[in-house]
Write a protein that holds these residues in place. Structure first.
Motif, short mmCIF file in Angstrom:
data_model
loop_
_atom_site.label_atom_id
_atom_site.label_comp_id
_atom_site.label_asym_id
_atom_site.label_seq_id
_atom_site.Cartn_x
_atom_site.Cartn_y
_atom_site.Cartn_z
N ILE A 40 0.85 -1.21 0.00
CA ILE A 40 0.00 0.00 0.00
C ILE A 40 0.88 1.25 0.00
O ILE A 40 0.69 2.17 -0.78
CB ILE A 40 -0.95 0.01 1.23
CG1 ILE A 40 -1.93 -1.16 1.15
CG2 ILE A 40 -1.70 1.33 1.34
CD1 ILE A 40 -2.71 -1.41 2.44
N TRP A 41 1.85 1.25 0.89
CA TRP A 41 2.72 2.42 1.02
C TRP A 41 3.47 2.69 -0.30
O TRP A 41 3.65 3.82 -0.72
CB TRP A 41 3.66 2.20 2.19
CG TRP A 41 4.68 3.29 2.44
CD1 TRP A 41 6.02 3.14 2.57
CD2 TRP A 41 4.44 4.69 2.64
NE1 TRP A 41 6.62 4.33 2.81
CE2 TRP A 41 5.68 5.31 2.86
CE3 TRP A 41 3.29 5.49 2.63
CZ2 TRP A 41 5.82 6.68 3.09
CZ3 TRP A 41 3.42 6.86 2.84
CH2 TRP A 41 4.66 7.44 3.07
N THR A 42 3.89 1.62 -0.93
CA THR A 42 4.62 1.77 -2.19
C THR A 42 3.70 2.33 -3.27
O THR A 42 4.02 3.31 -3.93
CB THR A 42 5.21 0.40 -2.63
OG1 THR A 42 5.98 -0.12 -1.55
CG2 THR A 42 6.08 0.55 -3.86
N LEU A 43 2.55 1.69 -3.43
CA LEU A 43 1.66 2.10 -4.52
C LEU A 43 1.04 3.46 -4.27
O LEU A 43 0.67 4.17 -5.20
CB LEU A 43 0.53 1.07 -4.70
CG LEU A 43 0.94 -0.31 -5.18
CD1 LEU A 43 -0.27 -1.22 -5.28
CD2 LEU A 43 1.63 -0.22 -6.53
N GLN A 44 0.95 3.83 -3.01
CA GLN A 44 0.32 5.10 -2.69
C GLN A 44 1.27 6.28 -2.98
O GLN A 44 0.84 7.41 -3.11
CB GLN A 44 -0.08 5.10 -1.22
CG GLN A 44 -1.12 6.12 -0.90
CD GLN A 44 -1.54 6.01 0.54
OE1 GLN A 44 -2.09 4.99 0.95
NE2 GLN A 44 -1.27 7.02 1.32
N CYS A 45 2.54 5.97 -3.06
CA CYS A 45 3.51 7.04 -3.29
C CYS A 45 4.18 6.94 -4.65
O CYS A 45 4.83 7.89 -5.09
CB CYS A 45 4.62 6.98 -2.25
SG CYS A 45 4.04 7.09 -0.59
#
Ligand SMILES: Nc1ncnc2c1ncn2[C@@H]1O[C@H](COP(=O)(O)OP(=O)(O)OP(=O)(O)O)[C@@H](O)[C@H]1O
Ligand SMILES: [Mg+2]
Length: 907
Positions: A338-343
């Motif tokens: 999530i953190w990767t795709l969100q940024c």
């Protein structure tokens, strides 16, 4: 330099994402990845010393174009595959009339005529600010935009108001302004977070994201390890800036740093489908802070999930099933994703997702929140958990939250609101419940439009082909065709091939279809077993303890077996479900006779007693109990298991005063008895069962796990809290009763032996010798052998078909055996400290001793029985037991099996 996130960053602020792309890397491993047909999971670990990345950044040919031209792609010798990709991409550019080539360096200076220094350099940065302090960990107060023009700085808040100015800086200082840098402006301390393009500044977009009113608080956890990932990678000079309209398009983190975790670049096909605007390709690199904590299998898991949800594994399908066994950190893998795709994103660095919906069992809602905080701190991602006081509407209205965590029950209640929000990623934790496509939860979730779907489950995908279809069809709708075609193509041939009467041709067809199905679905199902984390965990000592039944128990047991109901069952004369009532009564009796007493009394007093089937079972039973029997005063001696339990608790309390116990039962009434015993012995305890309000569950778990807690015992209903919970505060786990489904027990046992556990873990599975509990255990282990422990959690005895032969076996009491299970192993030992050393005498492939029909029907069964035989085993009469806990309970135990995983010197 440490950085903590600003609110805007939490929203995936694209202005903070450096957008530089090194369009062609000579690293062969990357090229290999690009050409790979079968997308095998592979970590791209790139040596820091390889500075081709820096070279390509400095190459004006590359930086000044969105994608390399045919010529530039040829000039840079990066391998055929990549060139092919570049050529195709440049062809795409010409096809797209809207595409603009960003090559003008003049874009950088935009404020013509407005300022005196109109001919000087103007740069824009997103920053965070706070009041000046000497503290190491800053408490950032807000986002802002920094404008560097000539020799002056202007600081604007996100509403466009000037909040600081500075003038008279030296040119050299201005040129050095870069990510991670801190400086003082107008009495405020700022830290530069990223570069804003002139276009984004001019359009005003850089002010819109993230809102302006958020106040940041520093989280030690989050700040501790976050580093500025660009510092050593990208140091653009002002000249480069002026030449390169895409200097921002660089990876968020250095893909060439040691141990960096870099995602696979999209191939031509993917670009064609998802990059119509021909954004430059940017490496997606997992935040190094997270990578630092990740286990190898978790890195692989993140790559797998990324490729699945990006539609890279199966063309255009974005679903995945992560079916890792319990405790492997599925939560962390998802949080990292999530953190990767969100940024980040591969196309121009644009974030792939904005909002994520996580649906989970009620008891885990707050666990998810805690895990987010544990790995990312409070500021980076704002998660919203739905409960009685926090409704979905609040999430919908707020620009700050990007992750919504909700229980399955709440989801049904708030479906309309949920549907009105656009979620880009859906994660269903403990998602095996979706295997039934007819239930409301499944239909509700199917109705959500989000196409990136992940199912998490520790006990998944099994032998039932229709349920398998439902799970697959949920994550990747339509991939197996319609249900009717699936039945024809896969299910029927596979089932037919497994029947004993199948012809060679049918067998071959079924096997091929099964292989095809496995191959197709294997692209987006990932399962790893617990072995991958064993080495990080303390030793686990697993004991199966065969407890001698008490005198009253034996007498009642005989009476039940002689009842009319049982006799009718064995003659096949009763209704379908009658055997279940008999089984239920025997199980209650094994836990404690008082449970049976209460049931009989309850039935006797009901108005329908005379017509009741149970009458045939319970008739005359009360006369076996003492005349003054009081079910409310629980006597330990009446139950073999309770006696053992009581001694075991005393032993742990005395020998390991700092350790705690998790005590598990499938029944709340049994938990009541156990609680009563705790009270009697003055053991402080806490309890979680189906009645515990969801909002209190995490608090109870946290309380128990805390080292300051005075609770010695955690009473857990496996049905309510078996899945997902982390109970690492306890290092002894006692399974008081056994479930038909091995998965339920395995789930419960996995609560304590997990990451974070400090003590050696002792598991005790209590069984009453010679009774139905042993039979259930035997069935469990033979079932596990069949399916590799991948068994459905929701299967209960109601779903099990018993033959009359099997019922006969179930309804037999073996009074003269120390351990029927051991007898069945046909082991040559006499139960005296057998350690499995002489196993060579018993080749593992030999037939099982479970009985003639099983020998014939399934060749896998002997394996699990053989495995059991490899466990140490000894009778309770053994005098020289080394285990201090077993020594204490020996008197009431007829037999032990013991297995130690990760043994170190002392336990
Ligand atoms: N790399 C890691 N380092 C340290 N602790 C970890 C790591 N990964 C996970 N953990 C911890 O391990 C525990 C178990 O993780 P988690 O709850 O995600 O397991 P799970 O795979 O979801 O298991 P289950 O199927 O039981 O729900 C958690 O406390 C988590 O914080
Ligand atoms: Mg979990």
């Amino acid at each position: 330099m440490r950085r903590s996130a600003a609110p805007s960053q939490l929203q995936g602020n694209p202005f903070k994402k450096p957008k530089f792309i090194p369009p062609a890397r000579s690293n062969p491993s990357v090229n290999e990845e690009i050409t790979k047909q079968n997308s095998d999971i592979k970590l791209l670990e790139v040596a820091a010393s390889k500075n081709t990345f820096l070279q390509s950044q400095n190459d004006p040919r590359i930086c000044s174009f969105n994608l390399p031209t045919e010529e530039s792609a040829r000039e840079i010798n990066h391998g055929d595959n990549y060139r092919e990709k570049c050529l195709e991409a440049s062809a795409m550019r010409t096809l797209d009339p809207h595409h603009t080539v960003h090559s003008s360096p003049k874009e950088i200076t935009v404020s013509k005529g407005r300022e005196e220094e109109s001919d000087s350099l103007v740069k824009y940065f997103s920053v965070v600010w706070c009041k000046p302090s000497k503290k190491k960990h800053k408490k950032w107060e807000g986002d802002a935009v920094l404008i560097v023009k000539g020799k002056s700085f202007t600081l604007k808040d996100l509403e466009g108001r000037d909040i600081g100015r500075g003038i008279g800086y030296k040119c050299k200082e201005l040129e050095k302004t870069e990510e991670g840098q801190t400086m003082m402006i107008g009495g405020k301390e700022i830290e530069v977070m990223g570069v804003i393009s002139p276009d984004d500044f001019n359009s005003g977009r850089c002010f819109h994201v993230g809102g302006s009113s958020a106040v940041l608080s520093s989280s030690h956890a989050a700040k501790k390890c976050f580093s500025s990932p660009f510092k050593s990678v990208y140091k653009p000079s002002s000249k480069e800036n002026s030449q390169n309209g895409f200097q921002n398009c660089k990876p968020r983190h250095d893909p060439y740093a040691p141990n960096s975790l870099v995602m696979l670049r999209p191939d031509n096909n993917h670009q064609w489908m998802f990059n119509r605007n021909c954004f430059p390709i940017v490496d997606v690199v997992v935040d190094p802070h997270l990578v630092y904590h990740l286990r190898p299998h978790q890195k692989e898991g993140i790559i797998f999930l990324y490729e699945c949800v990006m539609g890279m594994r199966v063309n255009g399908r974005c679903g995945a099933i992560l079916a890792d066994e319990m405790g492997l950190g599925k939560t962390l893998q998802c949080i990292s994703l999530i953190w990767t795709l969100q940024c980040q994103g591969p196309y121009g660095g644009k974030p792939v997702i904005k909002k994520t919906l996580i649906v989970t069992p009620g008891s885990l809602v707050n666990n998810w929140r805690k895990e987010f905080q544990k790995w990312l701190g409070r500021e980076r991602i704002k998660v919203f958990t739905v409960d009685q006081d926090h409704k979905v509407d609040e999430f919908a209205k707020s620009p700050f939250y990007s992750v919504l965590i909700i229980s399955y029950e709440m989801l049904l209640r708030s479906l309309d609101q949920i549907k009105s929000i656009k979620f880009d990623l859906l994660i269903c934790d403990e998602g095996h419940r979706l295997k039934n496509s007819a239930i409301k939860t499944t239909t509700a979730l199917i109705s959500l439009s989000c196409e990136k779907r992940i199912i998490l489950t520790g006990t998944p995908v099994q032998n039932d082909l229709q349920e398998f279809f439902a799970l697959i069809d949920f994550v990747n709708p339509g991939i197996l065709g319609s249900l009717s075609s699936y039945r024809k193509i896969y299910e029927e041939p596979i089932i037919i091939s497994r029947q004993p009467s199948a012809s060679e041709e049918e067998k071959e067809l079924g096997e091929r279809r099964a292989a095809e199905l496995t191959c197709l679905t294997g692209l987006f199902i990932l399962r790893r077993t617990q072995e991958v984390i064993n080495k990080y965990l303390p030793p686990k000592i697993e004991n199966v303890v065969f407890c001698r039944p008490g005198a009253l128990q034996i007498e009642l047991y005989r009476k039940l077996l002689n009842s009319q109901a049982v006799r009718f069952c064995l003659q096949g004369l009763l209704e379908n479900s009658s055997h279940l009532i008999c089984i239920g009564a025997l199980k209650k009796l094994c836990n404690h006779p008082c449970l049976l007493f209460s049931s009989v009394k309850e039935k006797e007093h009901s108005s329908t007693w005379d017509e009741n089937e149970e009458r045939h079972l319970y008739e005359g039973l009360i006369s076996v109990f003492p005349a003054d029997y009081n079910p409310l005063t629980v006597t330990e001696e009446e139950s073999g298991k309770l006696q053992v339990l009581s001694k075991l608790l005393a032993a742990v309390h005395e020998l390991r005063p700092a350790e705690k116990v998790v005590l598990v039962s499938n029944y709340t009434k049994t938990l009541d008895i156990l609680q009563e015993v705790c009270k009697r012995h003055r053991y402080a305890c806490t309890r979680l069962d189906g009645q515990t309000p969801i909002s209190q569950r995490q608090q109870i778990v946290d309380g128990f796990n805390s080292k300051y807690s005075s609770d010695f015992i955690f009473l857990l209903s496996s049905k309510a809290g078996g899945v997902g919970l982390n109970l690492i505060g306890g290092s002894h786990l006692i399974l008081y009763d056994i479930d038909w489904n091995p998965a339920t027990d395995i789930q419960a046992m996995s609560r304590v032996w997990r990451d974070g556990q400090k003590h050696p873990v002792h598991i005790y599975r209590l069984l009453t010798t010679g009774t139905i509990e042993e039979k259930i255990y035997q069935r469990q282990i033979s079932k596990q052998g069949l399916s590799g422990a991948v068994v459905d959690l929701t299967k209960t005895s109601e779903h099990i078909q018993f033959s009359v032969e099997e019922l006969k076996n179930l309804f037999t009491l073996h009074e003269n055996s120390h351990c029927v299970t051991h007898d069945l192993l046909d082991c040559e030992c006499t139960g005296e400290n057998r350690t499995g050393d002489s196993l060579e005498k018993f080749p593992i492939s030999r037939n099982c001793q479970l009985g003639p029909q099983q020998q014939k029907s399934n060749s896998l069964k002997p394996l699990s029985m053989s495995q059991l035989k490899q466990w140490k085993h000894f009778s309770g009469d053994q005098l020289n037991l080394t285990d201090p806990f077993l020594t204490r309970i020996r008197e009431n135990v007829s037999f032990f099996f013991q297995n130690i995983t990760n043994q170190t010197t002392s336990i």
